[in-house]
Design an enzyme around this catalytic site. Structure first.
Site, PDB file in Angstrom:
ATOM      1  N   LYS A  70       1.077  -1.290   0.147  1.00 55.38           N
ATOM      2  CA  LYS A  70      -0.393   0.165   0.113  1.00 55.38           C
ATOM      3  C   LYS A  70       1.082   1.106   0.340  1.00 55.38           C
ATOM      4  CE  LYS A  70      -3.751   2.503   0.760  1.00 55.38           C
ATOM      5  NZ  LYS A  70      -3.786   2.737  -0.900  1.00 55.38           N
ATOM      6  N   LYS A  94       5.848   2.767   7.843  1.00 52.19           N
ATOM      7  CA  LYS A  94       4.422   4.116   8.423  1.00 52.19           C
ATOM      8  C   LYS A  94       2.683   3.149   8.271  1.00 52.19           C
ATOM      9  CE  LYS A  94       4.213   7.494   5.398  1.00 52.19           C
ATOM     10  NZ  LYS A  94       3.350   8.113   4.662  1.00 52.19           N
ATOM     11  N   LYS A 106       5.071   1.912  -3.265  1.00 46.03           N
ATOM     12  CA  LYS A 106       5.250   3.245  -3.324  1.00 46.03           C
ATOM     13  C   LYS A 106       5.189   3.263  -5.349  1.00 46.03           C
ATOM     14  CE  LYS A 106       5.153   7.408  -1.999  1.00 46.03           C
ATOM     15  NZ  LYS A 106       4.227   7.897  -0.840  1.00 46.03           N
ATOM     16  N   THR A 190      -5.314  13.156   6.014  1.00 42.71           N
ATOM     17  CA  THR A 190      -3.241  13.857   6.185  1.00 42.71           C
ATOM     18  C   THR A 190      -3.442  14.904   6.506  1.00 42.71           C
ATOM     19  OG1 THR A 190      -2.924  12.628   3.920  1.00 42.71           O
ATOM     20  CG2 THR A 190      -1.764  13.856   4.826  1.00 42.71           C
ATOM     21  N   ASN A 221      -2.220  19.938  -0.784  1.00 37.71           N
ATOM     22  CA  ASN A 221      -3.487  18.989  -0.231  1.00 37.71           C
ATOM     23  C   ASN A 221      -2.152  18.888   1.660  1.00 37.71           C
ATOM     24  OD1 ASN A 221      -3.748  15.575   0.966  1.00 37.71           O
ATOM     25  ND2 ASN A 221      -5.711  17.294   0.300  1.00 37.71           N
ATOM     26  N   SER A 350      -7.428   5.800   3.926  1.00 34.37           N
ATOM     27  CA  SER A 350      -7.283   5.115   3.011  1.00 34.37           C
ATOM     28  C   SER A 350      -8.038   3.954   2.915  1.00 34.37           C
ATOM     29  CB  SER A 350      -6.227   5.357   2.286  1.00 34.37           C
ATOM     30  OG  SER A 350      -5.306   6.032   1.327  1.00 34.37           O
TER      31      SER A 350
HETATM   32  N1  GLU Z   1       0.428   9.307  -0.274  1.00 34.71           N
HETATM   33  C1  GLU Z   1       0.085   8.864   0.995  1.00 34.71           C
HETATM   34  C2  GLU Z   1       1.678   8.530   1.894  1.00 34.71           C
HETATM   35  O1  GLU Z   1       2.595   8.782   1.936  1.00 34.71           O
HETATM   36  C3  GLU Z   1      -1.045   8.137   0.521  1.00 34.71           C
HETATM   37  C4  GLU Z   1      -0.888   6.703   0.629  1.00 34.71           C
HETATM   38  C5  GLU Z   1      -1.915   5.946   0.711  1.00 34.71           C
HETATM   39  O2  GLU Z   1      -3.620   6.748   0.797  1.00 34.71           O
HETATM   40  O3  GLU Z   1      -1.804   4.549   0.682  1.00 34.71           O
HETATM   41  O4  GLU Z   1       1.221   8.108   2.986  1.00 34.71           O
END
Ligand code: GLU
Length: 421
Positions: A70, A94, A106, A190, A221, A350
């Site tokens: 994810k 994370k 990613k 976020t 954002n 998410s």
């Molecule tokens: N791009 C965001 C992050 O770095 C969200 C990732 C997501 O929702 O999967 O955490």
């Protein structure tokens, strides 16, 4: 003068230190220092002028010990595979730290999206979704937005993926628009989490949050909603910035108005009040108690750290503080809530959206926000208490190391019971 190291190298350094600090076997570092799988794609896009441009993209699947991969997709002119690998490792950590049933991944496309028309952007987004389609799925790898990508882009991607499958697959991308299986909380989740992390840390280390002076670097954002919620939680937002420059107003910025102006004109500098400073980084240096760097990595460095005055830093961006700068800040008595905790509101939301999608079931905005808030609060408090307990044993520890130790611990245990180590 210290050597220059890349974002990936410094993340690996912190990972290594944390594996030692947590007393985990060295094998854990061997496994986590490399991604499980890397996909490099070429995406030909017909531009409005009739010519084809081929864009380069990636999807890094870093680790799956805790569940499906994810993590977001970044559209940025300077992104490369190595940065994407660092960001994917960050997602593994994370997702683990925040108790989610996910591994980390990613994606990225090397593109200056600001130079594309809407049509070109749509064709690129669909092209990227087609290119990575063989490797993703709602139980395999679930992308989302990151820097340079939006809910609209997720809508195009989920549509493209669903067309390939021949049926709707709502849970394969998250942070979709509320009109297409998204949740209204995701757009501000976020920034909400970054402000909430700042508030909890300020209550612990500065005796409260109300009335504190807050600066926000980056007004995309994350920065927009980090500023908005900081004001909502009672602080005074005195500086905000984007690539157009910095707005500084010691009397406090009306963050709602600033967001409207940014939406309408694309530039924060068009905010009607306060002082305007050309340098976008001026927001980092203002006299304030709380700073939320919310743009990209590497903005607080050895060469500018001495200008930073904040005592609590909540990292809305991924990797905004280099290790050298972090060391200086801690020596000065500042505390940094690290990215993998401070900007986790996005991926936690998410997760809630994905759970909704898999069940074809919906919570309303109020119920969703309540769930999100309680998960974030518990996670930040758990992190602070881990940091305090490590600090009582070893003076020089950072909250980032404490976060990595907690994150690695969960992945280590999963890999151990699976028999990987
Ligand atoms: N791009 C965001 C992050 O770095 C969200 C990732 C997501 O929702 O999967 O955490």
């Amino acid at each position: 003068m210290s050597e220059k190291i890349s974002y990936l190298q410094w993340m690996l350094r912190v990972l290594k230190q944390s594996v030692e600090l947590g007393g985990f076997p060295e094998e854990v570092y061997q496994i986590l220092s490399r991604p499980e799988r890397v996909l490099i794609v070429s995406i030909p896009v017909r531009m409005d002028n009739g010519k084809i441009v081929v864009f380069e993209g990636y999807r890094v699947q870093h680790n799956s010990a805790l569940g499906p991969y994810k993590g977001g997709i970044r559209f940025h002119p300077e992104v490369d595979l190595e940065t994407d690998m660092a960001l994917a490792l960050g997602m593994t950590l994370k997702n683990s730290l925040n108790g989610l049933p996910y591994g980390g991944g990613k994606g990225a496309v090397k593109v200056d999206y600001k130079k594309l028309s809407q049509g070109e952007l749509e064709r690129l987004s669909r092209g990227y979704a087609r290119a990575i389609a063989p490797l993703i799925g709602d139980e395999i790898d679930i992308p989302a937005p990151d820097v340079g990508t939006t809910p609209q882009i997720m809508a195009w991607m989920v549509d493209e993926f669903s067309k390939i499958k021949g049926y709707n697959v709502p849970g394969v991308f998250t942070a979709k628009p509320p009109e297409l299986w998204g949740n209204p909380v995701r757009i501000y989740s976020t920034g909400f989490g970054t402000a909430l992390a700042a508030k909890i840390a300020a209550e612990k280390y500065l005796g409260g949050f109300e009335g504190l002076r807050v600066a926000v670097h980056g007004f995309g954002n994350v920065g927009q909603y980090a500023a908005y919620f900081a004001q909502k939680f009672g602080a005074k937002v005195i500086a905000i910035s984007d690539t157009s420059g910095t707005v500084y107003d010691p009397n406090g910025i009306d963050t709602k108005l600033a967001i409207e102006i940014k939406e309408k004109t694309g530039k924060v500098i068009n905010y009607p009040k306060g002082e305007k400073i050309k340098d976008p980084d001026a927001s980092l240096y203002v006299d304030c108690e709380v700073l939320m760097p919310s743009a990209i990595e590497n903005v607080i460095r050895e060469d500018n750290v001495n200008k930073i005055k904040a005592k609590v830093i909540s990292e809305g961006a991924n990797g905004p503080t280099t290790p050298e700068a972090e060391k200086v800040l801690y020596e000065r008595g500042a505390v940094i809530v690290p990215d993998i905790a401070a900007n986790a509101g996005g991926v936690i939301m998410s997760y809630l959206e994905w759970v909704e999608n898999l069940q074809w079931y919906w919570w309303d905005e109020e119920e969703t926000l309540k769930r999100l808030q309680s998960i974030i609060e518990n996670n930040i408090k758990r992190l602070i208490s881990k940091y305090e307990s490590l600090r009582s044993e070893k003076k020089t520890v950072t909250m980032r190391e404490a976060a990595y130790v907690l994150a690695v611990e969960r992945i280590y245990k999963a890999m151990k019971v699976r028999g990987w180590i």
